[in-house]
Design a protein around this motif. Structure first.
Motif, PDB file in Angstrom:
ATOM      1  N   GLY A 118      38.706 -19.253 -19.143  1.00  0.00           N
ATOM      2  CA  GLY A 118      37.750 -18.501 -19.952  1.00  0.00           C
ATOM      3  C   GLY A 118      38.078 -18.480 -21.429  1.00  0.00           C
ATOM      4  O   GLY A 118      37.416 -17.784 -22.201  1.00  0.00           O
ATOM      5  N   GLY A 119      39.125 -19.219 -21.836  1.00  0.00           N
ATOM      6  CA  GLY A 119      39.462 -19.301 -23.251  1.00  0.00           C
ATOM      7  C   GLY A 119      40.257 -18.138 -23.788  1.00  0.00           C
ATOM      8  O   GLY A 119      40.145 -17.801 -24.972  1.00  0.00           O
ATOM      9  N   ALA A 120      41.101 -17.503 -22.946  1.00  0.00           N
ATOM     10  CA  ALA A 120      41.913 -16.366 -23.385  1.00  0.00           C
ATOM     11  C   ALA A 120      43.389 -16.645 -23.089  1.00  0.00           C
ATOM     12  O   ALA A 120      43.979 -16.043 -22.174  1.00  0.00           O
ATOM     13  CB  ALA A 120      41.457 -15.083 -22.698  1.00  0.00           C
ATOM     14  N   GLN A 124      41.911 -16.703 -16.869  1.00  0.00           N
ATOM     15  CA  GLN A 124      41.835 -16.374 -18.290  1.00  0.00           C
ATOM     16  C   GLN A 124      41.949 -17.624 -19.154  1.00  0.00           C
ATOM     17  O   GLN A 124      41.256 -17.748 -20.181  1.00  0.00           O
ATOM     18  CB  GLN A 124      42.924 -15.354 -18.646  1.00  0.00           C
ATOM     19  CG  GLN A 124      42.626 -13.975 -18.076  1.00  0.00           C
ATOM     20  CD  GLN A 124      43.790 -13.022 -18.191  1.00  0.00           C
ATOM     21  OE1 GLN A 124      44.956 -13.423 -18.069  1.00  0.00           O
ATOM     22  NE2 GLN A 124      43.506 -11.749 -18.402  1.00  0.00           N
ATOM     23  N   VAL A 144      37.596 -13.275 -13.597  1.00  0.00           N
ATOM     24  CA  VAL A 144      38.619 -12.463 -14.266  1.00  0.00           C
ATOM     25  C   VAL A 144      38.585 -11.004 -13.819  1.00  0.00           C
ATOM     26  O   VAL A 144      39.621 -10.453 -13.420  1.00  0.00           O
ATOM     27  CB  VAL A 144      38.514 -12.599 -15.804  1.00  0.00           C
ATOM     28  CG1 VAL A 144      39.349 -11.526 -16.505  1.00  0.00           C
ATOM     29  CG2 VAL A 144      38.969 -13.989 -16.236  1.00  0.00           C
ATOM     30  N   ASP A 150      34.054 -15.856 -16.001  1.00  0.00           N
ATOM     31  CA  ASP A 150      33.626 -14.517 -16.412  1.00  0.00           C
ATOM     32  C   ASP A 150      33.532 -13.570 -15.221  1.00  0.00           C
ATOM     33  O   ASP A 150      33.784 -12.369 -15.350  1.00  0.00           O
ATOM     34  CB  ASP A 150      32.274 -14.598 -17.129  1.00  0.00           C
ATOM     35  CG  ASP A 150      31.198 -15.243 -16.266  1.00  0.00           C
ATOM     36  OD1 ASP A 150      31.444 -16.347 -15.722  1.00  0.00           O
ATOM     37  OD2 ASP A 150      30.109 -14.674 -16.118  1.00  0.00           O
ATOM     38  N   GLY A 153      46.156 -15.878 -24.696  1.00  0.00           N
ATOM     39  CA  GLY A 153      47.099 -14.791 -24.961  1.00  0.00           C
ATOM     40  C   GLY A 153      47.323 -13.910 -23.751  1.00  0.00           C
ATOM     41  O   GLY A 153      48.471 -13.767 -23.274  1.00  0.00           O
ATOM     42  N   PRO A 154      46.262 -13.288 -23.197  1.00  0.00           N
ATOM     43  CA  PRO A 154      46.433 -12.513 -21.964  1.00  0.00           C
ATOM     44  C   PRO A 154      46.950 -13.365 -20.802  1.00  0.00           C
ATOM     45  O   PRO A 154      47.713 -12.880 -19.964  1.00  0.00           O
ATOM     46  CB  PRO A 154      45.019 -11.995 -21.677  1.00  0.00           C
ATOM     47  CG  PRO A 154      44.333 -12.006 -23.009  1.00  0.00           C
ATOM     48  CD  PRO A 154      44.902 -13.176 -23.738  1.00  0.00           C
TER      49      PRO A 154
END
Length: 252
Positions: free
Chosen positions: A152-154, A149, A119, A116, A156-157
């Motif tokens: 952090g569980g993202a 990312q 990023v 967190d 797609g980005p």
């Protein structure tokens, strides 16, 4: 190396001491099992940097200490050192040094379980790297942002940034960064459930990695390949072919 650094510090050769200590960091990082010796060496280097009143050296050595601390139980101490290192780097006004310090800081934050914080730090690094002349610095920053990312569980980005990094590095096929960005792209595809595309991407990473004598890169490729193949095998084993389902129904 520790003895050389300590002797240089004791004999008042502060500039030589901190430079040796900082260069030794790459060797200790590869060794992996000499953290106590690395800590002593980096501490000596930081004292020497402060004796030189060199803020750039202080930023580098403080970041080195944070890298060592992050693998210890008290990751908070590493984060505190990072804040000091970033403050020193920001005062200097050297965009390349600022880039390197902030990128290393973000890596430490991810390893400390703080994606967190990593990023937004890396997003700033990427934005500033677009103005630097070396496009590999931008590609590396994009890859690191994608990795944070993912942590952090993202995904797609992460895939979007990994794709951009891979496009930039197409001009540098023999660079280690190219294989690493391809790894990150495969991890993002896998996280998104696009396992066939992930498998193709891992195989590309294996092919690119054959030109490099880096066991870490090869190990990551093989680990990713095993993970993707396991997922594909599990999904195949769980699916019953249509013809078999029809036969089973008729037999009943």
């Amino acid at each position: 190396m520790r003895g050389l650094v300590l002797r240089a510090e004791q004999h008042g050769r502060s500039a030589a001491a901190w430079r040796l200590a900082h260069r030794a960091g790459a060797l200790y990082a590869k060794a992996g099992d000499r953290r106590a010796e690395w800590w002593t060496t980096a501490e000596s280097g930081l004292r020497a940097a402060r004796a030189c009143a060199d803020p750039a050296a202080v930023a580098r050595l403080t970041t080195d200490l944070a890298v060592i601390l992050v693998d210890r139980p008290d990751a908070g101490a590493a984060v505190g050192l990072l804040d000091q290192a970033l403050a020193s780097a920001d005062l200097i006004g050297d965009p390349v040094l600022r880039h390197h310090c902030r990128a290393r800081a973000a890596d430490v934050l991810v390893r400390a379980g703080r994606p967190d914080r990593a990023v937004p730090l890396l997003a700033d690094v990427v934005a500033r790297a677009r103005a630097l002349p070396d496009d590999r610095l931008l590609a590396r920053a994009l890859d690191e942002l994608a990795g944070a990312q993912l942590a952090g569980g993202a995904p797609g980005p992460a895939l979007a940034h990994a794709d951009e990094a891979v496009r930039i590095l197409a001009a540098h096929p023999d660079a280690t960064e190219t294989v690493r960005a391809t790894h990150t792209r495969a991890e993002a595809l896998h996280a998104l459930g696009r396992h066939g595309a992930a498998l193709t991407t891992v195989r590309l990473a294996l092919a690119l990695g054959r030109t490099q004598a880096d066991p870490g890169v090869a190990a990551r490729s093989h680990a990713l390949l095993a993970t993707v193949l396991h997922t594909l095998g599990s999904s195949t084993a769980g699916a019953v072919p249509a013809g078999r389902r029809a036969t089973t129904g008729a037999d009943r």
